[in-house]
Design an enzyme around this catalytic site. Sequence first.
Site, PDB file in Angstrom:
ATOM      1  N   LYS A   1      10.755  -0.513  12.096  1.00  0.00           N
ATOM      2  CA  LYS A   1      10.092  -1.264  11.021  1.00  0.00           C
ATOM      3  C   LYS A   1      10.149  -0.457   9.720  1.00  0.00           C
ATOM      4  O   LYS A   1      10.502  -0.981   8.665  1.00  0.00           O
ATOM      5  CB  LYS A   1       8.632  -1.518  11.401  1.00  0.00           C
ATOM      6  CG  LYS A   1       7.756  -1.941  10.243  1.00  0.00           C
ATOM      7  CD  LYS A   1       6.319  -2.141  10.645  1.00  0.00           C
ATOM      8  CE  LYS A   1       5.465  -0.905  10.609  1.00  0.00           C
ATOM      9  NZ  LYS A   1       5.102  -0.405   9.255  1.00  0.00           N
ATOM     10  N   ASN A   2       9.817   0.826   9.798  1.00  0.00           N
ATOM     11  CA  ASN A   2       9.714   1.628   8.578  1.00  0.00           C
ATOM     12  C   ASN A   2      11.065   1.926   7.940  1.00  0.00           C
ATOM     13  O   ASN A   2      11.127   2.396   6.810  1.00  0.00           O
ATOM     14  CB  ASN A   2       8.978   2.944   8.867  1.00  0.00           C
ATOM     15  CG  ASN A   2       7.487   2.708   9.046  1.00  0.00           C
ATOM     16  OD1 ASN A   2       7.002   1.595   8.858  1.00  0.00           O
ATOM     17  ND2 ASN A   2       6.766   3.749   9.418  1.00  0.00           N
TER      18      ASN A   2
ATOM     19  N   CYS B   1      -6.907   0.853   1.908  1.00  0.00           N
ATOM     20  CA  CYS B   1      -6.174   0.957   3.164  1.00  0.00           C
ATOM     21  C   CYS B   1      -7.176   1.311   4.243  1.00  0.00           C
ATOM     22  O   CYS B   1      -8.171   1.980   3.986  1.00  0.00           O
ATOM     23  CB  CYS B   1      -5.126   2.045   3.006  1.00  0.00           C
ATOM     24  SG  CYS B   1      -4.437   2.593   4.549  1.00  0.00           S
TER      25      CYS B   1
ATOM     26  N   ARG C   1      -4.808   5.731  -0.176  1.00  0.00           N
ATOM     27  CA  ARG C   1      -3.342   5.896  -0.126  1.00  0.00           C
ATOM     28  C   ARG C   1      -2.801   5.604  -1.512  1.00  0.00           C
ATOM     29  O   ARG C   1      -2.324   4.520  -1.793  1.00  0.00           O
ATOM     30  CB  ARG C   1      -2.717   4.961   0.922  1.00  0.00           C
ATOM     31  CG  ARG C   1      -2.959   5.435   2.332  1.00  0.00           C
ATOM     32  CD  ARG C   1      -2.348   4.503   3.331  1.00  0.00           C
ATOM     33  NE  ARG C   1      -0.912   4.658   3.462  1.00  0.00           N
ATOM     34  CZ  ARG C   1      -0.178   3.918   4.301  1.00  0.00           C
ATOM     35  NH1 ARG C   1      -0.749   2.966   5.032  1.00  0.00           N
ATOM     36  NH2 ARG C   1       1.108   4.119   4.405  1.00  0.00           N
TER      37      ARG C   1
ATOM     38  N   ASP D   1       1.999   9.001  12.567  1.00  0.00           N
ATOM     39  CA  ASP D   1       1.994   7.686  13.208  1.00  0.00           C
ATOM     40  C   ASP D   1       1.868   7.777  14.732  1.00  0.00           C
ATOM     41  O   ASP D   1       1.766   6.749  15.406  1.00  0.00           O
ATOM     42  CB  ASP D   1       3.259   6.894  12.827  1.00  0.00           C
ATOM     43  CG  ASP D   1       3.176   6.348  11.412  1.00  0.00           C
ATOM     44  OD1 ASP D   1       2.102   6.428  10.796  1.00  0.00           O
ATOM     45  OD2 ASP D   1       4.202   5.840  10.911  1.00  0.00           O
TER      46      ASP D   1
ATOM     47  N   ARG E   1       1.977  -6.227  13.580  1.00  0.00           N
ATOM     48  CA  ARG E   1       2.667  -5.795  12.358  1.00  0.00           C
ATOM     49  C   ARG E   1       3.811  -4.845  12.700  1.00  0.00           C
ATOM     50  O   ARG E   1       4.789  -4.769  11.961  1.00  0.00           O
ATOM     51  CB  ARG E   1       1.694  -5.066  11.428  1.00  0.00           C
ATOM     52  CG  ARG E   1       0.723  -5.968  10.700  1.00  0.00           C
ATOM     53  CD  ARG E   1      -0.067  -5.173   9.686  1.00  0.00           C
ATOM     54  NE  ARG E   1       0.815  -4.230   9.023  1.00  0.00           N
ATOM     55  CZ  ARG E   1       0.473  -2.978   8.683  1.00  0.00           C
ATOM     56  NH1 ARG E   1      -0.728  -2.534   8.926  1.00  0.00           N
ATOM     57  NH2 ARG E   1       1.346  -2.183   8.089  1.00  0.00           N
TER      58      ARG E   1
END
Length: 424
Positions: A22-23, A117, A122, A307, A399
């Site tokens: 995803k990133n 966030c 952030r 993460d 997500r």
Amino acid sequence: MDKLVIQGGNRLNGTVKASGSKNSALPLMAAALLCDTGEITLERIPDLKDIRTFRKLLDYLGVETSYHENTLRISSSDLRCVKAPYELVKQMRASIYVLGPLLARFGQASVSLPGGCAFGPRPIDFHLMAMEKLGASISIEKGFIEAKIKGSRLKGTTIDFPTTTVGATGNTLMAAVLAEGTTLIKNAAMEPEIVTLCCFLEAMGARIDGTGTTTLEIQGVESLDAKDFTNIFDRIETATLLTAGAITGGSITVSDIDPGHLAAVLEKFEESGCSIITDSGSITLEGTDAIARTDVITNPFPLFPTDMQAQWIALMTQAQGTSHVIDRVYHERFNHIPELNRLGARIEIRNNEATVHGPTRLTGTTVMSTDLRASASLVVAGLVAEGVTEVLRIYHLDRGYEQIEKKLNSLGASITRESYQEFG
Ligand code: UD1
């Protein structure tokens, strides 16, 4: 809304395929805005809510997109609008990735400020600093970043980030490839997602030296050509699946990956007593019934990723002894702790350090989370909790994890997705 209902206690065994990252997909999609002719085909784009949100943003800008079975086609030739609205940006902070490409291509951009966030402040000051150094004038008006170039093109310069930042490195790269002259990015992020963005930009004709290092030198070009590209695997999804294997004492293989992207995490699995076998395209983890306490400190790549912090804490609830987990990237990213404690964990937080007392007996209950990786840690914990764990507000998980319950069930977990209504 959907929730996951997890019957704990099953050992996971078997093989699953990693999804696309995803990133990495998000900056690749943003980079497609830099091309004013032709169509770009991106392969291995995961079917996730964040990708759908970014597609909506591209649609809003006038970009044509189509998506079928992890293949995304993008044609930016009709792109006219340079405004990213609040309704879309607030759903996903990574929308800020359109700032660099829009400025580079049109000399102006209007991007809503992303707002708060779930895990602390952030800021986006490094993104704005970089665009200003490249020659844009920036003002904040009515909640929007209003950016405009003084001349006709951005101007190459030296940008030295005070802290390593993935997003601002990516945004600056995308702006600098079409700037006039040479841009030097110092203290650049080295994450595989940034390396992948560099490779895609280079394939389109950008000139970048130093890919994969902390210093990137970009010689601006006048235009880029549409090129097809295949995205990398999702290292965080992969590591989360391995954690699910480890916490249940199972033996699982994740295929279609590059183990080099996860070296720091694999080292920690080995320290915790799991055995790790890698080849060029897969990782096999064999769990242990006596997980060793293992401290981690999160840091930018190539060190242990923030993460994976929440999922690691879930694993350490089952370790022999007390472990310490320090988050050096996001100091307040600990929303999962009270929920893990509700399952029976004994975790204390002091500043940016979690102290996890293991092993603890977890018992299923209803838990809820407020961000993506926190949700993943609750699912991982639910796999070993006695009885039934219900994880609410699964839209966070959706997500960033493609078909997570299907993948875990294929390994032997017992998870169902059910809809529910929240009161109040
Ligand atoms: C990306 C990832 C996210 C991951 C994070 C760190 C995406 C879509 N998201 O987020 O999953 O957790 O990297 O690996 O790829 N900072 C500032 N000012 C800025 C920008 C960042 O102070 O303008 C700070 C942040 O608050 C944080 C640190 O720098 O403490 C690193 O953030 P950054 O690497 O930029 O994270 P993102 O790119 O937003």
